[in-house]
Design an enzyme around this catalytic site. Structure first.
Site, PDB file in Angstrom:
ATOM      1  N   ASP A   1      34.352  59.998  23.111  1.00  0.00           N
ATOM      2  CA  ASP A   1      33.754  59.088  22.132  1.00  0.00           C
ATOM      3  C   ASP A   1      32.389  59.591  21.678  1.00  0.00           C
ATOM      4  O   ASP A   1      32.031  59.485  20.504  1.00  0.00           O
ATOM      5  CB  ASP A   1      33.606  57.690  22.744  1.00  0.00           C
ATOM      6  N   ALA A   2      31.607  60.117  22.624  1.00  0.00           N
ATOM      7  CA  ALA A   2      30.262  60.593  22.284  1.00  0.00           C
ATOM      8  C   ALA A   2      30.327  61.764  21.309  1.00  0.00           C
ATOM      9  O   ALA A   2      29.549  61.850  20.353  1.00  0.00           O
ATOM     10  CB  ALA A   2      29.506  61.002  23.549  1.00  0.00           C
TER      11      ALA A   2
ATOM     12  N   LYS B   1      32.090  45.528  25.529  1.00  0.00           N
ATOM     13  CA  LYS B   1      32.914  46.309  24.601  1.00  0.00           C
ATOM     14  C   LYS B   1      34.118  46.844  25.384  1.00  0.00           C
ATOM     15  O   LYS B   1      34.008  47.833  26.108  1.00  0.00           O
ATOM     16  CB  LYS B   1      32.113  47.452  23.988  1.00  0.00           C
TER      17      LYS B   1
ATOM     18  N   SER C   1      34.770  48.707  12.073  1.00  0.00           N
ATOM     19  CA  SER C   1      34.255  49.189  13.353  1.00  0.00           C
ATOM     20  C   SER C   1      32.761  48.890  13.419  1.00  0.00           C
ATOM     21  O   SER C   1      32.151  48.442  12.441  1.00  0.00           O
ATOM     22  CB  SER C   1      34.500  50.693  13.494  1.00  0.00           C
TER      23      SER C   1
ATOM     24  N   CYS D   1      41.663  73.913  64.029  1.00  0.00           N
ATOM     25  CA  CYS D   1      41.850  74.751  65.225  1.00  0.00           C
ATOM     26  C   CYS D   1      40.940  74.370  66.391  1.00  0.00           C
ATOM     27  O   CYS D   1      41.098  74.896  67.498  1.00  0.00           O
ATOM     28  CB  CYS D   1      41.635  76.223  64.876  1.00  0.00           C
TER      29      CYS D   1
ATOM     30  N   LYS E   1      25.617  40.869  18.837  1.00  0.00           N
ATOM     31  CA  LYS E   1      25.909  40.187  17.568  1.00  0.00           C
ATOM     32  C   LYS E   1      24.832  39.145  17.281  1.00  0.00           C
ATOM     33  O   LYS E   1      24.426  38.410  18.189  1.00  0.00           O
ATOM     34  CB  LYS E   1      27.266  39.478  17.636  1.00  0.00           C
TER      35      LYS E   1
ATOM     36  N   ARG F   1      44.302  47.063  13.826  1.00  0.00           N
ATOM     37  CA  ARG F   1      43.206  47.253  12.870  1.00  0.00           C
ATOM     38  C   ARG F   1      43.613  48.172  11.733  1.00  0.00           C
ATOM     39  O   ARG F   1      43.265  47.952  10.584  1.00  0.00           O
ATOM     40  CB  ARG F   1      41.986  47.838  13.580  1.00  0.00           C
TER      41      ARG F   1
ATOM     42  N   GLU G   1      40.889  42.260  21.734  1.00  0.00           N
ATOM     43  CA  GLU G   1      41.140  43.615  22.206  1.00  0.00           C
ATOM     44  C   GLU G   1      42.232  43.582  23.264  1.00  0.00           C
ATOM     45  O   GLU G   1      42.163  42.816  24.228  1.00  0.00           O
ATOM     46  CB  GLU G   1      39.854  44.201  22.805  1.00  0.00           C
TER      47      GLU G   1
END
Length: 578
Positions: free
Chosen positions: A29-30, A96, A63, A378, A257, A117, A152
């Site tokens: 994602d980064a 998220k 998004s 051993c 938000k 979506r 989600e």
């Protein structure tokens, strides 16, 4: 528009297709976010798959802009206050979820439509599939008119491990499961969801929306916070980040938000994202989890290597269950203990390692880890450098002069889903040698050519090929296979074993062999078409006898089975190889 911009847009479109439609992302994602920063992309997601009917989103499913620093958060708040001409703002902080966004539409209380979506404006019709999701209401009593609920879809980590289907991580599995043409396949997978948005209601704030959704019977995430300033937002973010290993499902950040819905409307949207919300992403290369156990492995050089066995965690699209601790000094320097909550990083985005310990989360009674001073293989002394002093007396080091296995047994031992002994034998017989097989499967994720080769093998089906693709698209798995192969002698499949005196014959070994390990001798017999058994029966063709044979020898004599000494056996297989 410059050539470079066109190239970037094409690259982003390619990655959108892999992520949203094929559920096989090639980058983290980064890395994706860094690409998007370089060019203004005016769409989100990807166009709907034509196998599904299209659903138009009356309100676009956009998004979120993504940020990674405190400075970005402060800029978001300052800009919002300026545009709204106010100094007072309430911010709703939510998790998220790392899953797939969906929309569920209700008419007069009945679920009539569900969609993905898609590109934000048109999604895929997944109504029948969504109806199978656990806890998603099909009927809302006493509700009139149109309501649209957004949320989600996700998979819990424990459900993913039990399922272990065709994808490499829970997010891809959830996405692929919801986007099945056959709803029965979706129903067979334990999908869950969280609802976070309500369109068509009478609520005035996001906090009221979440409460309303909960009253209507929707699953709403309990982790939320109403913040009044940046400090409170970051406090929530840090608390969630520090404890996300306890959630049981994957998240990749926190969403902020503007709480007041009227203020959201005043801020509006750009073509690709709302101005009233942002996503504060977690660092992509790291994650927090717990050490279940520390085990110490003895290598072929006698070096003792500690390995941390972890509660599974998804980092950069890969499910991590183990991490190297390197050596005794590394454990002491970082004071790593069993039961610790630790920060795991994929070094170079490939090999997992532990970079830090959260000592605030440690139990007061957690004992220090004591590095062994005696070799578990051993019983010899381990020196100050963490190396067994046993030399050839140590089984691990003696085996490290390389064990011998057949290609079929090697493929079987990898534990690839759906690739058991029968499939492994078919694959081994097709490719003949490890080198030929490895060069082919290492390219599985690059295209369909190898898939076509595998498809041509009678008895190898599509599901098995998908499993191989998923396994070898994980760089950790590729590295593991190569490291294991470096410690083994992998016998090729003989070109023709039909004329071999061992072909199709049952061979049993007894006693201690002097020139090689019994498993090596067994592997060589198998490579010439023999079936190796652990017990003598009337069907046994040969009994190979070493030093101090057991009762198998007497039984073989009674049954009249041909008995070979170790030397006679090696002469036989040498003759076949020449």
């Amino acid at each position: 528009m410059t050539e470079n911009t066109l190239k970037l847009q094409k690259e982003i479109k390619h990655h959108n297709e892999l992520y949203y439609r094929k559920n096989k992302p090639e980058i983290t994602d980064a890395e994706y976010d860094e690409l998007v920063k370089k060019v203004d992309i005016q769409t989100v997601g990807t166009a709907p798959d034509r196998r599904f009917l299209e659903v138009e989103h009356i309100v676009p499913m956009l998004s979120l802009n993504k940020v990674y620093s405190q400075e970005d958060i402060e800029e978001f708040i300052a800009k919002s206050r300026e545009l709204l001409n106010t100094d007072e703002l309430e911010i709703m902080c939510e998790l998220k979820i790392d899953g797939l966004s969906f929309s569920a539409i209700y008419e007069n209380g009945r679920l009539v439509k569900a969609a993905t979506r898609g590109d934000g404006y048109y999604g895929e019709d997944v109504t029948k599939n969504a109806a199978t999701i656990e806890g998603l209401p099909k009927v809302l009593p006493d509700v009139k008119g149109r309501l649209e609920v957004r949320g989600e879809v996700y998979l819990r980590n424990d459900d993913f491990l039990k399922l272990n289907k065709n994808f490499s991580n829970p997010r891809n599995t959830a996405s692929g499961s919801l986007r099945q043409l056959d709803p029965e396949v979706t129903a067979s997978r334990p999908l869950r969801y969280f609802a976070y948005s309500l369109i068509g209601g009478t609520e005035n704030t996001q906090s009221e929306v979440l409460n309303k959704l909960k009253k209507l019977g929707f699953c709403v995430n309990e982790h939320q916070c109403l913040a009044k300033n940046v400090d409170e937002m970051l406090e929530f973010y840090n608390r969630i980040y520090d404890n996300r290993h306890e959630l049981g499902y994957n998240i990749d950040g926190v969403v902020y938000k503007i709480n007041n819905l009227q203020l959201q409307d005043r801020l509006g949207n750009t073509n690709k994202a709302p101005r009233w919300a942002i996503a504060h992403k977690f660092p992509a290369a790291q994650g927090k989890t717990k050490i279940k156990k520390i085990s110490v492995q003895v290598g072929r050089t006698g070096k003792l290597t500690p390995v941390a066995e972890l509660d599974p965690i998804n980092i950069g699209g890969v499910l991590i269950t183990r991490a190297t601790l390197h050596n005794k000094d590394e454990i002491e320097r970082k004071d790593i203990r069993e039961g610790d909550v630790v920060v795991v990083e994929r070094a170079g985005d490939v090999i997992p390692k532990i970079v830090a310990v959260d000592k605030n989360a440690r139990s007061r009674r957690a004992p220090k880890f004591v590095f062994p001073d005696i070799c578990s293989e051993c019983g010899s002394r381990v020196d100050d450098w963490g190396i067994c002093s046993g030399g050839n007396d140590c089984l691990a080091q003696r085996i490290g002069n390389k064990r011998t296995v057949t290609l079929e047994k090697f493929i079987t031992s990898l534990g690839i889903r759906l690739v058991g002994p029968n499939a492994a034998k078919l694959i081994a017989n097709h490719y003949k040698s490890y080198e030929s097989w490895h060069s082919a499967v290492a390219q599985l994720y690059c295209g369909s050519e190898v898939s076509d080769q595998l498809m041509s093998i009678i008895g190898i089906g599509e599901e098995t090929i998908i499993s191989l693709e998923e396994f070898f698209s994980d760089e950790n798995n590729v590295e593991m296979v190569e490291n294991l192969a470096a410690q083994l002698t992998i016998l090729p499949v003989a070109a023709n074993t039909s004329n071999s005196p061992l072909s199709g014959k049952i061979v049993v070994f007894t006693g201690t062999l002097l020139t090689r390990e019994r498993k090596e001798a067994q592997a060589e017999a198998e490579s010439l078409g023999a079936q190796v058994s652990s017990s003598v029966s009337p069907k046994t063709a040969f009994l190979v006898v070493g030093e101090k044979p057991g009762s198998k020898l007497e039984k073989a004599k009674k049954l009249g089975i041909k008995i070979l000494t170790e030397e006679e056996f090696y002469k036989l297989i040498l003759k076949e190889k020449t």
